[in-house]
Design a protein around this motif. Structure first.
Motif, PDB file in Angstrom:
ATOM      1  N   VAL A 107       0.843  -1.206   0.000  1.00  0.00           N
ATOM      2  CA  VAL A 107       0.000   0.000   0.000  1.00  0.00           C
ATOM      3  C   VAL A 107       0.872   1.247   0.000  1.00  0.00           C
ATOM      4  O   VAL A 107       0.653   2.183  -0.779  1.00  0.00           O
ATOM      5  N   LYS A 110       2.817   1.730  -3.437  1.00  0.00           N
ATOM      6  CA  LYS A 110       2.072   1.797  -4.693  1.00  0.00           C
ATOM      7  C   LYS A 110       0.952   2.835  -4.714  1.00  0.00           C
ATOM      8  O   LYS A 110       0.848   3.633  -5.641  1.00  0.00           O
ATOM      9  N   LEU A 111       0.097   2.806  -3.707  1.00  0.00           N
ATOM     10  CA  LEU A 111      -1.191   3.498  -3.825  1.00  0.00           C
ATOM     11  C   LEU A 111      -1.074   5.017  -3.799  1.00  0.00           C
ATOM     12  O   LEU A 111      -1.625   5.709  -4.667  1.00  0.00           O
ATOM     13  N   TYR A 112      -0.395   5.562  -2.807  1.00  0.00           N
ATOM     14  CA  TYR A 112      -0.346   7.021  -2.656  1.00  0.00           C
ATOM     15  C   TYR A 112       0.338   7.682  -3.848  1.00  0.00           C
ATOM     16  O   TYR A 112      -0.155   8.665  -4.402  1.00  0.00           O
ATOM     17  N   CYS A 114       0.741   6.536  -6.916  1.00  0.00           N
ATOM     18  CA  CYS A 114      -0.072   6.404  -8.121  1.00  0.00           C
ATOM     19  C   CYS A 114      -1.238   7.386  -8.086  1.00  0.00           C
ATOM     20  O   CYS A 114      -1.559   8.031  -9.091  1.00  0.00           O
ATOM     21  N   MET A 133      -3.481   2.326 -11.350  1.00  0.00           N
ATOM     22  CA  MET A 133      -4.409   2.384 -10.224  1.00  0.00           C
ATOM     23  C   MET A 133      -5.374   1.203 -10.246  1.00  0.00           C
ATOM     24  O   MET A 133      -5.616   0.565  -9.209  1.00  0.00           O
ATOM     25  N   ILE A 136      -3.471  -1.877  -9.188  1.00  0.00           N
ATOM     26  CA  ILE A 136      -3.188  -1.875  -7.747  1.00  0.00           C
ATOM     27  C   ILE A 136      -4.431  -2.277  -6.963  1.00  0.00           C
ATOM     28  O   ILE A 136      -4.372  -3.122  -6.057  1.00  0.00           O
ATOM     29  N   LEU A 137      -5.573  -1.675  -7.303  1.00  0.00           N
ATOM     30  CA  LEU A 137      -6.808  -1.981  -6.590  1.00  0.00           C
ATOM     31  C   LEU A 137      -7.216  -3.438  -6.790  1.00  0.00           C
ATOM     32  O   LEU A 137      -7.669  -4.103  -5.840  1.00  0.00           O
ATOM     33  N   LEU A 162      -4.611   0.406   4.938  1.00  0.00           N
ATOM     34  CA  LEU A 162      -5.306   0.738   3.693  1.00  0.00           C
ATOM     35  C   LEU A 162      -6.540   1.605   3.875  1.00  0.00           C
ATOM     36  O   LEU A 162      -6.834   2.460   3.027  1.00  0.00           O
ATOM     37  N   PHE A 165      -7.228   5.335   2.816  1.00  0.00           N
ATOM     38  CA  PHE A 165      -7.274   5.668   1.386  1.00  0.00           C
ATOM     39  C   PHE A 165      -8.677   5.521   0.809  1.00  0.00           C
ATOM     40  O   PHE A 165      -8.936   6.004  -0.292  1.00  0.00           O
ATOM     41  N   TYR A 172      -9.742   9.575  -6.683  1.00  0.00           N
ATOM     42  CA  TYR A 172      -9.153   8.724  -7.723  1.00  0.00           C
ATOM     43  C   TYR A 172     -10.165   8.451  -8.833  1.00  0.00           C
ATOM     44  O   TYR A 172      -9.807   8.436 -10.023  1.00  0.00           O
TER      45      TYR A 172
END
Length: 224
Positions: A107, A110-112, A114, A133, A136-137, A162, A165, A172
């Motif tokens: 998390v 990758k997530l923030y 992206c 994105m 990742i999800l 997680l 987010f 997003y």
């Protein structure tokens, strides 16, 4: 809890930070009292600069005046420093603990980043961020599997990492022209279950407020 200092805990934080929110959620899950100290990131306080001289970032947990930095480290510290409270990492199973750390690290890596590229970039960079994105999800949904939470039936370390987010999902979606519920229905259902927990409901801001914050950031950066 916030405003009391029975445990000698203070949290230096910024309201919209998903990294700070995971610390707040962890503190509430454990029933730990703490003092919340909102920080002005445009004019960083002497306390923040002294507490985190290396990165100069929030969140920072002060325990009896001693600083602990980086959100995932803070959450793990709370497990170790307060063993009588409910544990967030799986107890007694080193492999399960390693897996939880792996997905929390995923998390973070990758997530923030992206998501930031999704609202900052245009053209090919934006298209690539959108593709990433969704990947990742979907990867996170695969890690969730059929479980109620990432730890199975128990809300735990990966969920804490997680869930902040989920307040950013709307941002997003709007900047990425995507739907989390359509792409990842199990992940969307997990987010709704998490939102019912008092610790999450108390500490997450409405998605529209997060979206407004990002729109304000775009204006400050001069991004059309």
């Amino acid at each position: 809890m916030a405003g009391e200092k029975k445990q000698g805990l203070q949290l230096l934080d910024f309201w919209v930070s998903p990294f700070g929110q995971r610390c707040r959620i962890a503190l509430d899950e454990k029933g730990l009292s703490y003092e919340y100290l909102e920080q002005d990131l445009a004019n960083k306080s002497e306390l923040l600069l002294r507490a985190n001289p290396v990165h100069k970032k929030i969140p920072v947990l002060l325990h009896a005046g001693r600083p602990v930095c980086e959100s995932l480290i803070i959450v793990q510290y709370l497990d170790e420093a307060f063993p009588a409270t409910p544990t967030l990492l799986p107890a007694g199973d080193p492999y399960a603990r390693a897996q939880a750390r792996f997905w929390a690290d995923y998390v973070d890596k990758k997530l923030y980043d992206c998501g930031t590229r999704l609202w900052k970039l245009k053209g090919d960079g934006h298209a690539q961020a959108r593709t990433e994105m969704v990947e990742i999800l979907r990867t996170l949904e695969g890690a969730l599997g059929e479980g109620r939470f990432f730890g199975g039936e128990a809300f735990g370390f990966v969920d804490v990492a997680l869930v902040p987010f989920t307040s950013w999902f709307l941002t997003y979606e709007r900047f990425g022209d995507l739907s989390v519920e359509k792409e990842c229905p199990k992940l969307a259902a997990w987010a709704k279950r998490c939102a019912e927990r008092p610790s999450v409901a108390k500490n997450l801001y409405p998605p529209e407020k997060v979206y407004e914050f990002i729109c304000g950031m775009k204006k400050r950066f001069g991004i059309e």
